[in-house]
Design an enzyme around this catalytic site. Sequence first.
Site, short mmCIF file in Angstrom:
data_model
loop_
_atom_site.label_atom_id
_atom_site.label_comp_id
_atom_site.label_asym_id
_atom_site.label_seq_id
_atom_site.Cartn_x
_atom_site.Cartn_y
_atom_site.Cartn_z
N GLY A 110 5.17 -0.53 1.68
CA GLY A 110 4.57 -0.77 2.99
C GLY A 110 3.12 -1.19 2.81
N CYS A 111 2.32 -0.88 3.79
CA CYS A 111 0.91 -1.25 3.77
C CYS A 111 0.22 -0.69 2.52
CB CYS A 111 0.24 -0.72 5.03
SG CYS A 111 -1.53 -1.01 5.07
N PHE A 112 -0.47 -1.56 1.80
CA PHE A 112 -1.12 -1.08 0.58
C PHE A 112 -2.24 -0.10 0.86
CE2 PHE A 112 -2.79 -5.72 0.31
CZ PHE A 112 -3.71 -5.53 1.34
#
EC number: 1.8.4.11
Length: 168
Positions: free
Chosen positions: A9-11
């Site tokens: 997902g979002c880093f």
Amino acid sequence: MERAIFAGGCFWCMVQPFDELPGIHSIMSGYTAGHVENPTYEQVCSHTTGHTEAVEIIFDPELISFKDLVEIYWQQTDPTDAFGQFEDRGDNYRPVIFYFNEEQKKIAEASKQALQDSGRFTKPIVTSIEPAHPFYPAELYHQDYYKKNPANFERNHARREAFLKENW
């Protein structure tokens, strides 16, 4: 030192769990597994580059093993969701463990099978295990985002955190 690359997902949300562990030399947010060299955030978000957001971890295997990192990785993700993670939807947010050699591949595959066999989740474990691709660092404002923007990070992290508390 060795390398590990994880997409979950979002880093922004994938840096903090690994950041201060013994043996971690560095963590960088970036993009991997696409067909455009040195993509920008805007390009990756357009879903036209094939890249996924990921973190590259440089670690000392004498202090922390790849196996340990994989176990930590699972506990940051929903391994039953192949098309994103939590608020983050789309191919650029897919969950992937990237490997650099056969040993890392075997460790990741065995860990995935153990998680599937554990019965912790009723749905199949769909996280991909793929060979590592070139890794391109994200723009500077993405690096250490959780430290620079704690209020925004907490808002973006809320659904993930609730899932993790419930399932891990």
